[in-house]
Design an enzyme around this catalytic site. Structure first.
Site: not given
Length: 374
Positions: A132, A212, A239, A242
């Site tokens: 990343d 988001c 978060c 989901c």
């Protein structure tokens, strides 16, 4: 190579080629819609993100890896426990992946050691490790190499491990046999879309990062849109909603590594306790953590927002209400104007609540575009 990977703490590896041209239209459409928000780096490299051989000249194959990150002390009922935390107004919720060591460093180190093992077997070769850390279409490479399929929340899903894992890549300059992709298994399920507090998943496989909570609390540097603030609740860094709603995460795997054990204050800290951290203490406690990169001011902004949302709850105990108000007042004159504004909002809008159905009303039409694999 799979055996080497497992010995190094990697959960699974795969191999794919470098032709991602079929993913370019989706990337272009996602950027054109502005769904990347203020993440200018998403667009700054053009289509190089979808062209591994341009990003690292000479690349012929990509070895992909996933690394499970549930901490060793994760209880069997962790999904229910984590879901319930968003209902505890005085608690500050940090995304599970960020409670321990910085995954960039851990995964990069393991991939570099894998490269060394391969070099011992075949001799030196051209390579580059990514975690990343560059314009790499990680999810696209992961799905093409069989690590999983793309879920409707845009994350990679595995039948054996859900989605609670990190992704990394090792670009190499020689050909390897490719591992085949796997079929998708989301079916008609829309649990991840239905649960998103801010409706950031605007359609299957389509994510508007500007809505988001992970983007808002980590990537976004300025004031958070007032319409979104009540919906963020007590989530102060990232978060997991989901993922917690996804049925496949009942198969999420506990990591054998100790790196993901939650640090003090990040696993079950209170808003008041974390707001009391000075910048020096914040830097000390987050050393070697992914959280450190947002800086103390953004950390306070997020905590002040969570405090305001807690104060808006009528059922909040009077003593806790007072301590939250005092914690906010302590930062009312903070030198950062964003923190100042957020503190003022939280103190002045204590009765603010989301709409009756807990969802954000979004009047503007959102065009259907496919979220790229990033």
């Amino acid at each position: 190579m799979q055996i080497w990977a497992c010995e190094l703490g990697l959960s699974q590896i795969g191999v794919t080629g470098v032709d991602l041209t079929s993913a370019e239209p989706g990337l272009q459409a996602w950027l054109a819609a502005g769904f990347h928000g203020s993440m200018g780096y998403m667009a700054s490299h053009g289509m190089k993100r979808a062209r591994p051989a341009e990003l690292q000249p000479g690349t012929v194959s990509v070895i992909t890896a996933r690394m499970d990150y549930l901490p060793q002390d994760t209880p069997p009922d962790w999904l229910a426990r984590e879901t319930a935390r968003s209902l505890q107004p005085g608690e500050a919720v940090v995304s599970v992946y960020a409670r321990g060591r910085d995954y960039h460093k851990v995964l990069r180190s393991r991939l570099q050691k894998l490269q060394e093992r391969i070099a011992q077997a075949i001799g030196p070769f051209g390579h580059r490790v990514f975690t990343d850390s560059a314009p790499v279409m990680e999810a696209e490479l992961a799905t093409r190499s069989g690590l999983g399929w793309r879920g409707k929340h845009t994350l990679v899903l595995s039948r054996e491990a859900g989605s609670m894992f990190f992704l990394g890549e090792l670009f190499v300059d020689f050909a390897l046999p490719e591992t085949p992709p796997v079929s998708a298994h989301c079916g008609h399920c829309t649990a991840c879309m239905d649960v998103c507090p801010t409706q950031a998943i605007v359609g299957p496989y389509r994510l508007d990062a500007r809505r988001c909570i992970s983007y808002l609390t980590i990537e976004h540097a300025g004031p958070i849109d007032e319409a979104l603030r009540p919906l963020i609740g007590n989530r102060i860094y990232g978060c997991d909603d989901c993922q917690l709603a996804c049925p496949w995460n009942k198969f999420a795997q506990v990591s054998p590594l100790s790196d993901w054990q939650a640090r003090e204050g990040l696993g079950a800290g209170s808003i008041v306790q974390l707001m009391a951290w000075t910048e020096t203490e914040f830097l000390r406690r987050t050393e070697g953590s992914a959280i450190r990169r947002i800086g103390h001011a953004r950390w306070l902004r997020n905590l002040a927002l969570a405090a305001g949302n807690a104060l808006s709850m009528e059922a909040l105990a009077a003593s806790e209400r007072r301590t939250l108000q005092q914690a906010l007042m302590a930062h009312a004159a903070h030198p950062d104007p964003v923190v100042q504004e957020q503190v003022a909002w939280s103190l002045a809008n204590q009765r603010s609540t989301p709409s009756a159905n807990g969802k954000l009303h979004i009047p503007d039409k959102v065009d259907s575009v496919t979220k790229p694999a990033t």
